[in-house]
Write a protein that holds these residues in place. Structure first.
Motif, PDB file in Angstrom:
ATOM      1  N   ASN A  44       0.832  -1.203   0.000  1.00  0.00           N
ATOM      2  CA  ASN A  44       0.000   0.000   0.000  1.00  0.00           C
ATOM      3  C   ASN A  44       0.865   1.250   0.000  1.00  0.00           C
ATOM      4  N   GLU A  45       0.620   2.119  -0.975  1.00  0.00           N
ATOM      5  CA  GLU A  45       1.282   3.428  -1.000  1.00  0.00           C
ATOM      6  C   GLU A  45       0.270   4.416  -0.406  1.00  0.00           C
ATOM      7  N   ASP A  46       0.712   5.588   0.032  1.00  0.00           N
ATOM      8  CA  ASP A  46      -0.193   6.534   0.704  1.00  0.00           C
ATOM      9  C   ASP A  46      -1.374   6.928  -0.179  1.00  0.00           C
ATOM     10  N   ASN A  47      -2.575   6.646   0.331  1.00  0.00           N
ATOM     11  CA  ASN A  47      -3.860   7.015  -0.284  1.00  0.00           C
ATOM     12  C   ASN A  47      -4.063   6.516  -1.705  1.00  0.00           C
ATOM     13  N   GLU A  48      -3.097   5.811  -2.265  1.00  0.00           N
ATOM     14  CA  GLU A  48      -3.279   5.347  -3.636  1.00  0.00           C
ATOM     15  C   GLU A  48      -3.662   3.875  -3.614  1.00  0.00           C
TER      16      GLU A  48
END
Length: 194
Positions: A44-48
């Protein structure tokens, strides 16, 4: 059963709305598919959207390389060489067996001209050997037992009993006390398979 995180080539992993395609994957018709067999990773990347990738299992790629100590089983012998199947590289079991050859001149470090293959190995012996080259057109690995630590580690007598080493060139059956010639390994503890 295979673990849930393991996927095979061409397996549909998820839709492109749920994740982004990472390494080891491809996109077709709005879905992400695995392009190789291996373990599924989701980062998981930030908010993406999370990135989905497939990482190849490192053990399945393990190959005997030059200098590696391998454990192998003798399949057949003749006056010039012993044919073996390589079962372990170091202490890691191989998922598929590789064929190897121990030539007469690679059995011992000294008195190479006096070596006799049938006095060194017998079919079904378990042998520690070192890979000395990646072999020839038949894709056989060339192996050597020309060190004290290398040679036969497990051998069964004609009575079917595991023999005990009594010298560097003989093993004895504990039941019948018959002696048989072998190229006996002086085993180092790190190579012992339990």
């Amino acid at each position: 059963r295979r673990p849930l995180s393991f996927c095979v080539v061409g397996e549909r992993l998820c839709s492109t709305e749920e994740a982004t395609a990472g390494s080891g994957t491809y996109i077709r018709h709005g879905f992400i598919f695995s392009s190789l067999a291996g373990c599924l990773e989701r980062k998981n990347e930030d908010n993406e959207l999370p990135v989905v990738s497939v990482v190849r299992d490192s053990e399945s790629q393990l190959l005997p390389n030059v200098g590696a100590v391998v454990t192998c089983k003798v399949c057949s012998i003749n006056s010039r060489f012993a044919k073996v199947h390589i079962l372990y590289v170091g202490s890691t079991p191989l998922k598929s067996t590789f064929r190897g050859t121990i030539r007469r001149e690679d059995i011992r470090a000294t008195e190479k001209d006096k070596v006799e293959v049938y006095k060194s190995f017998r079919p079904s012996d378990i042998v520690l050997a070192k890979v000395i080259s990646l072999g020839d057109a038949q894709s056989n690995y060339l192996l050597s037992t020309a060190e004290n630590e290398l040679g036969v580690v497990v051998a069964r007598s004609e009575a079917g009993v595991q023999m005990v080493p009594i010298s560097w060139c003989e093993m004895q059956c504990p039941r019948t006390h018959t002696k048989e010639f072998r190229k006996v390994a002086r085993v180092q503890p790190q190579f012992l398979q339990t």
